[in-house]
Design a protein around this motif. Structure first.
Motif, PDB file in Angstrom:
ATOM      1  N   UNK A 176      36.271  23.887  40.356  1.00  0.00           N
ATOM      2  CA  UNK A 176      37.245  23.242  39.476  1.00  0.00           C
ATOM      3  C   UNK A 176      38.628  23.282  40.143  1.00  0.00           C
ATOM      4  N   UNK A 177      39.423  22.249  39.968  1.00  0.00           N
ATOM      5  CA  UNK A 177      40.757  22.238  40.581  1.00  0.00           C
ATOM      6  C   UNK A 177      41.753  23.050  39.752  1.00  0.00           C
ATOM      7  N   UNK A 178      41.852  24.327  40.059  1.00  0.00           N
ATOM      8  CA  UNK A 178      42.770  25.226  39.360  1.00  0.00           C
ATOM      9  C   UNK A 178      43.478  26.112  40.383  1.00  0.00           C
ATOM     10  N   UNK A 179      44.571  26.711  39.949  1.00  0.00           N
ATOM     11  CA  UNK A 179      45.316  27.654  40.785  1.00  0.00           C
ATOM     12  C   UNK A 179      45.587  28.920  39.984  1.00  0.00           C
ATOM     13  N   UNK A 180      45.537  30.057  40.629  1.00  0.00           N
ATOM     14  CA  UNK A 180      45.808  31.327  39.955  1.00  0.00           C
ATOM     15  C   UNK A 180      47.081  31.987  40.465  1.00  0.00           C
ATOM     16  N   UNK A 181      47.584  31.521  41.576  1.00  0.00           N
ATOM     17  CA  UNK A 181      48.736  32.180  42.197  1.00  0.00           C
ATOM     18  C   UNK A 181      49.962  32.186  41.295  1.00  0.00           C
ATOM     19  N   UNK A 182      50.227  31.080  40.619  1.00  0.00           N
ATOM     20  CA  UNK A 182      51.410  31.005  39.752  1.00  0.00           C
ATOM     21  C   UNK A 182      51.307  32.005  38.601  1.00  0.00           C
ATOM     22  N   UNK A 212      43.687  43.915  40.867  1.00  0.00           N
ATOM     23  CA  UNK A 212      42.265  44.182  40.605  1.00  0.00           C
ATOM     24  C   UNK A 212      41.654  43.090  39.736  1.00  0.00           C
ATOM     25  N   UNK A 213      42.347  42.704  38.678  1.00  0.00           N
ATOM     26  CA  UNK A 213      41.828  41.684  37.758  1.00  0.00           C
ATOM     27  C   UNK A 213      41.732  40.326  38.451  1.00  0.00           C
ATOM     28  N   UNK A 214      42.789  39.939  39.169  1.00  0.00           N
ATOM     29  CA  UNK A 214      42.779  38.651  39.875  1.00  0.00           C
ATOM     30  C   UNK A 214      41.680  38.630  40.932  1.00  0.00           C
ATOM     31  N   UNK A 215      41.556  39.705  41.676  1.00  0.00           N
ATOM     32  CA  UNK A 215      40.549  39.765  42.741  1.00  0.00           C
ATOM     33  C   UNK A 215      39.138  39.701  42.171  1.00  0.00           C
ATOM     34  N   UNK A 216      38.889  40.459  41.105  1.00  0.00           N
ATOM     35  CA  UNK A 216      37.563  40.441  40.486  1.00  0.00           C
ATOM     36  C   UNK A 216      37.230  39.035  39.983  1.00  0.00           C
ATOM     37  N   UNK A 252      42.117  32.456  35.014  1.00  0.00           N
ATOM     38  CA  UNK A 252      42.730  31.585  36.025  1.00  0.00           C
ATOM     39  C   UNK A 252      42.147  31.854  37.402  1.00  0.00           C
ATOM     40  N   UNK A 253      41.982  33.127  37.742  1.00  0.00           N
ATOM     41  CA  UNK A 253      41.431  33.485  39.051  1.00  0.00           C
ATOM     42  C   UNK A 253      39.970  33.070  39.170  1.00  0.00           C
ATOM     43  N   UNK A 254      39.207  33.261  38.109  1.00  0.00           N
ATOM     44  CA  UNK A 254      37.799  32.855  38.106  1.00  0.00           C
ATOM     45  C   UNK A 254      37.695  31.343  38.283  1.00  0.00           C
TER      46      UNK A 254
END
Length: 145
Positions: free
Chosen positions: A21-27, A45-49, A13-15
């Protein structure tokens, strides 16, 4: 196994959210934080990477995008591409600190590639922006803010 899948889902999701691409990772991050089943450190760490690697994909796209600008199928008109380049030249590498913003952040990282921003500078500034955003989000979600 479920824990690994949760981390992989967050990474994906973060990548994806950091690419064009229109995506969100915050949720996804908030949901995993609120579950209380995962390490906040590892989630960040995983989201940031994933998010920094997604921005790197945009930078790489930008490095090769000019060779396609004359193609009929190219989605950005020459005038729009010229305006984006002029905007990036005006604000320079420091605009990468806004790479976390919705809508404008992804094009900033593409323009950094188009205009050959050095990779080390790109990675440091984007990492500051992306990690900072997730830290603020995690602090607000967990009540540390």
């Amino acid at each position: 196994m479920a824990d690994l899948l949760a981390y992989l889902g967050l990474f994906a999701a973060a990548l994806g959210a950091a690419t064009i691409m229109p995506m969100q990772s915050e949720a996804v991050l908030i949901g995993l934080l609120l579950s209380g089943k995962f390490s906040t450190f590892w989630l960040l760490a995983v989201a940031s990477l994933g998010n920094v690697l997604g921005a790197l994909a945009n930078w790489l796209l930008g490095r090769g995008i000019k060779r396609f600008r004359e193609k009929r199928w190219f989605p950005i008109g020459p005038a729009a591409l010229d305006r984006a380049q002029a905007w990036y030249r005006r604000f320079g590498k420091w605009s990468l600190l806004a790479s976390w913003l919705p809508i404008v952040g992804d094009p900033i990282t593409v323009m950094a590639g188009v205009l050959r921003e050095p990779l080390p500078t790109f990675l440091v500034l984007v990492a500051i922006a992306k990690v900072g955003r997730y830290l603020v989000l995690a602090a607000a979600t967990t009540g540390l803010a």
